[in-house]
Design an enzyme around this catalytic site. Structure first.
Site, PDB file in Angstrom:
ATOM      1  N   ARG A 233       0.869  -1.169   0.000  1.00 41.31           N
ATOM      2  CA  ARG A 233       0.000   0.000   0.000  1.00 41.31           C
ATOM      3  C   ARG A 233       0.912   1.227   0.000  1.00 41.31           C
ATOM      4  O   ARG A 233       1.967   1.225   0.652  1.00 41.31           O
ATOM      5  CB  ARG A 233      -0.898   0.035   1.239  1.00 41.31           C
ATOM      6  CG  ARG A 233      -2.075  -0.923   1.182  1.00 41.31           C
ATOM      7  CD  ARG A 233      -3.115  -0.523   0.121  1.00 41.31           C
ATOM      8  NE  ARG A 233      -4.259  -1.436   0.066  1.00 41.31           N
ATOM      9  CZ  ARG A 233      -4.359  -2.490  -0.724  1.00 41.31           C
ATOM     10  NH1 ARG A 233      -3.364  -2.794  -1.549  1.00 41.31           N
ATOM     11  NH2 ARG A 233      -5.444  -3.252  -0.724  1.00 41.31           N
ATOM     12  N   GLU A 262      -4.428   7.562  -4.488  1.00 36.52           N
ATOM     13  CA  GLU A 262      -4.688   6.896  -5.777  1.00 36.52           C
ATOM     14  C   GLU A 262      -5.981   7.403  -6.390  1.00 36.52           C
ATOM     15  O   GLU A 262      -7.004   7.370  -5.711  1.00 36.52           O
ATOM     16  CB  GLU A 262      -4.759   5.376  -5.578  1.00 36.52           C
ATOM     17  CG  GLU A 262      -3.440   4.805  -5.106  1.00 36.52           C
ATOM     18  CD  GLU A 262      -3.448   3.272  -5.012  1.00 36.52           C
ATOM     19  OE1 GLU A 262      -4.445   2.647  -5.387  1.00 36.52           O
ATOM     20  OE2 GLU A 262      -2.428   2.717  -4.565  1.00 36.52           O
ATOM     21  N   HIS A 281      -1.876   0.266  -9.695  1.00 37.67           N
ATOM     22  CA  HIS A 281      -2.436  -0.688  -8.728  1.00 37.67           C
ATOM     23  C   HIS A 281      -3.013  -1.910  -9.443  1.00 37.67           C
ATOM     24  O   HIS A 281      -4.192  -2.238  -9.284  1.00 37.67           O
ATOM     25  CB  HIS A 281      -3.498   0.004  -7.853  1.00 37.67           C
ATOM     26  CG  HIS A 281      -3.790  -0.739  -6.579  1.00 37.67           C
ATOM     27  ND1 HIS A 281      -4.119  -0.111  -5.404  1.00 37.67           N
ATOM     28  CD2 HIS A 281      -3.810  -2.068  -6.287  1.00 37.67           C
ATOM     29  CE1 HIS A 281      -4.330  -1.007  -4.464  1.00 37.67           C
ATOM     30  NE2 HIS A 281      -4.143  -2.215  -4.970  1.00 37.67           N
TER      31      HIS A 281
HETATM   32  P1  NAD Z   1      -0.778 -11.515   4.608  1.00 37.52           P
HETATM   33  O1  NAD Z   1      -1.687 -11.104   5.686  1.00 37.52           O
HETATM   34  O2  NAD Z   1      -0.765 -12.932   4.151  1.00 37.52           O
HETATM   35  O3  NAD Z   1       0.740 -11.148   5.013  1.00 37.52           O
HETATM   36  C1  NAD Z   1       1.097  -9.929   5.599  1.00 37.52           C
HETATM   37  C2  NAD Z   1       2.303 -10.191   6.463  1.00 37.52           C
HETATM   38  O4  NAD Z   1       2.756  -8.932   6.989  1.00 37.52           O
HETATM   39  C3  NAD Z   1       1.996 -11.093   7.684  1.00 37.52           C
HETATM   40  O5  NAD Z   1       2.865 -12.214   7.691  1.00 37.52           O
HETATM   41  C4  NAD Z   1       2.257 -10.181   8.890  1.00 37.52           C
HETATM   42  O6  NAD Z   1       2.845 -10.885   9.978  1.00 37.52           O
HETATM   43  C5  NAD Z   1       3.226  -9.167   8.305  1.00 37.52           C
HETATM   44  N1  NAD Z   1       3.274  -7.924   9.052  1.00 37.52           N
HETATM   45  C6  NAD Z   1       2.260  -7.261   9.670  1.00 37.52           C
HETATM   46  N2  NAD Z   1       2.734  -6.144  10.264  1.00 37.52           N
HETATM   47  C7  NAD Z   1       4.068  -6.102  10.001  1.00 37.52           C
HETATM   48  C8  NAD Z   1       5.097  -5.187  10.331  1.00 37.52           C
HETATM   49  N3  NAD Z   1       4.845  -4.096  11.067  1.00 37.52           N
HETATM   50  N4  NAD Z   1       6.352  -5.445   9.880  1.00 37.52           N
HETATM   51  C9  NAD Z   1       6.623  -6.552   9.138  1.00 37.52           C
HETATM   52  N5  NAD Z   1       5.681  -7.474   8.808  1.00 37.52           N
HETATM   53  C10 NAD Z   1       4.418  -7.244   9.231  1.00 37.52           C
HETATM   54  O7  NAD Z   1      -1.080 -10.537   3.391  1.00 37.52           O
HETATM   55  P2  NAD Z   1      -0.681 -10.746   1.853  1.00 37.52           P
HETATM   56  O8  NAD Z   1      -1.762 -11.513   1.170  1.00 37.52           O
HETATM   57  O9  NAD Z   1       0.723 -11.209   1.749  1.00 37.52           O
HETATM   58  O10 NAD Z   1      -0.811  -9.238   1.315  1.00 37.52           O
HETATM   59  C11 NAD Z   1       0.046  -8.208   1.804  1.00 37.52           C
HETATM   60  C12 NAD Z   1      -0.507  -6.866   1.359  1.00 37.52           C
HETATM   61  O11 NAD Z   1      -0.368  -6.745  -0.058  1.00 37.52           O
HETATM   62  C13 NAD Z   1      -2.013  -6.690   1.591  1.00 37.52           C
HETATM   63  O12 NAD Z   1      -2.305  -6.272   2.910  1.00 37.52           O
HETATM   64  C14 NAD Z   1      -2.389  -5.653   0.566  1.00 37.52           C
HETATM   65  O13 NAD Z   1      -2.296  -4.372   1.150  1.00 37.52           O
HETATM   66  C15 NAD Z   1      -1.326  -5.804  -0.514  1.00 37.52           C
HETATM   67  N6  NAD Z   1      -1.886  -6.281  -1.789  1.00 37.52           N
HETATM   68  C16 NAD Z   1      -1.738  -5.513  -2.895  1.00 37.52           C
HETATM   69  C17 NAD Z   1      -2.213  -5.948  -4.119  1.00 37.52           C
HETATM   70  C18 NAD Z   1      -2.006  -5.136  -5.372  1.00 37.52           C
HETATM   71  O14 NAD Z   1      -2.714  -5.338  -6.359  1.00 37.52           O
HETATM   72  N7  NAD Z   1      -1.049  -4.231  -5.399  1.00 37.52           N
HETATM   73  C19 NAD Z   1      -2.888  -7.183  -4.208  1.00 37.52           C
HETATM   74  C20 NAD Z   1      -3.017  -7.964  -3.062  1.00 37.52           C
HETATM   75  C21 NAD Z   1      -2.511  -7.503  -1.845  1.00 37.52           C
END
Ligand code: NAD
Length: 303
Positions: A233, A262, A281
């Site tokens: 994000r 965005e 995005h």
């Molecule tokens: P997920 O919940 O599987 O993994 C997120 C990880 O971040 C978890 O393992 C958590 O422990 C870790 N985390 C939380 N706080 C943290 C911190 N302060 N420092 C380090 N690690 C921390 O989520 P995911 O499916 O891997 O997705 C991650 C992010 O990607 C989503 O939250 C979303 O914002 C973004 N995303 C973007 C798109 C896109 O099109 N650009 C698509 C899907 C997801």
């Protein structure tokens, strides 16, 4: 059950779903709060992407609401406290677009290393510039991952196969997790990952703890030619600190799929820099992922 789908599914509503529920599908509805409130007054389920603000005011106008489906992963546009107070459950598509994002990250690594788009443009214009086509190899470079969940782990396995060294920072990650243990991933502090990475890829949710997680201090410690890839994000990165870093270090590079605002407000200073690659995005958007996202969310709506 009446279901309102207030944003784009990027495809038709599946037949099996139409046979089961009364559905209103209007992909612009989420952007018009007044019309949304009126249309949804009887809705038991509301399906949104990331543009509809499911805030306290809207929730108060939907007395029958039981479940909100989020066609994606991030939930920044949902007031989770207000939904919980009303006992409304939330369904997301966690993992359903993880392969798409992981492949985007690998594409970003290669785009930075071999710049096929730029070279094709030059060559089509009649140039035969081999000197400007000298690339870099990913093999042996270090990829730093911030966040090691669904997407971070998929990026790691793909990058590992390409011969990159993987280091990761995720405070919730157990060292015995098989993806770490068997995948050759070394866990490090945030500061160490930022300092040691040739490529730094962000995979954390946007929360109060992760807002501006990558800021001036982190940029100050990065390698002279570090590459930042942000598909998480926009708010996870302090964009003014990033701008300053890229201006000060022209050999650094950033690939940004997500932005603090965005679409970004104009003029967009980051867009003017040669060492930035921007996309709107779309990291999670593939035909395959969207079919899975829709299927996952709609199937779980009734639970
Ligand atoms: P997920 O919940 O599987 O993994 C997120 C990880 O971040 C978890 O393992 C958590 O422990 C870790 N985390 C939380 N706080 C943290 C911190 N302060 N420092 C380090 N690690 C921390 O989520 P995911 O499916 O891997 O997705 C991650 C992010 O990607 C989503 O939250 C979303 O914002 C973004 N995303 C973007 C798109 C896109 O099109 N650009 C698509 C899907 C997801």
């Amino acid at each position: 059950m009446e279901v309102i789908i207030a944003e784009d599914l990027w495809g038709p509503v599946p037949d099996w779903f139409l046979q089961k529920w009364a559905v209103v599908y209007d992909h612009d509805l989420g952007l018009d709060p007044a019309r949304l409130t009126e249309t949804c007054s009887q809705a038991k389920a509301l399906v949104v992407r990331n543009r509809t603000q499911v805030n306290r005011e809207l929730i108060e106008h939907l007395p029958n609401l039981r479940v909100v489906g989020r066609l994606g992963v991030g939930v920044e546009n949902l007031d989770l406290d207000a939904l919980a107070e009303r006992g409304v459950s939330v369904v997301t598509a966690r993992g359903a677009n993880a392969n798409a994002v992981a492949e985007y990250v690998i594409a970003a690594l290669f785009e930075h290393a071999r710049f096929l788009g730029r070279l094709s443009g030059e060559t089509k214009q009649g140039q035969w510039n081999r000197a400007s086509g000298i690339g870099r190899e990913l093999h042996g470079k270090t990829l730093g991952l911030i966040g090691f969940g669904e997407i971070g782990q998929r990026v790691a396995s793909r990058a590992h196969a390409l011969g990159l060294e993987i280091i990761a920072y995720d405070p919730l990650l157990h060292p015995a997790h098989p993806a770490v243990h068997d995948g050759g991933v070394r866990q490090k502090s945030l500061a160490d990952v930022c300092r040691e990475a040739d490529y730094l890829s962000l995979h954390v949710p946007l929360t109060a703890n992760t807002r501006h997680l990558i800021g001036a201090a982190e940029f100050a410690s990065m390698k002279r030619e570090a590459v930042l890839i942000n598909t998480a994000r926009g708010g996870v990165v302090d964009e003014s600190a990033l701008l300053h870093s890229l201006q000060e270090h022209p050999h650094r590079f950033a690939v940004l799929d997500v932005r603090e605002h965005e679409p970004p407000s104009q003029p967009d200073a980051l867009a003017q820099l040669p060492n930035v690659l921007l996309t709107p995005h779309i990291a999670g958007l593939t035909h395959e992922s969207q079919a899975q996202v829709t299927d996952r969310v709609l199937r779980e709506l009734h639970t």
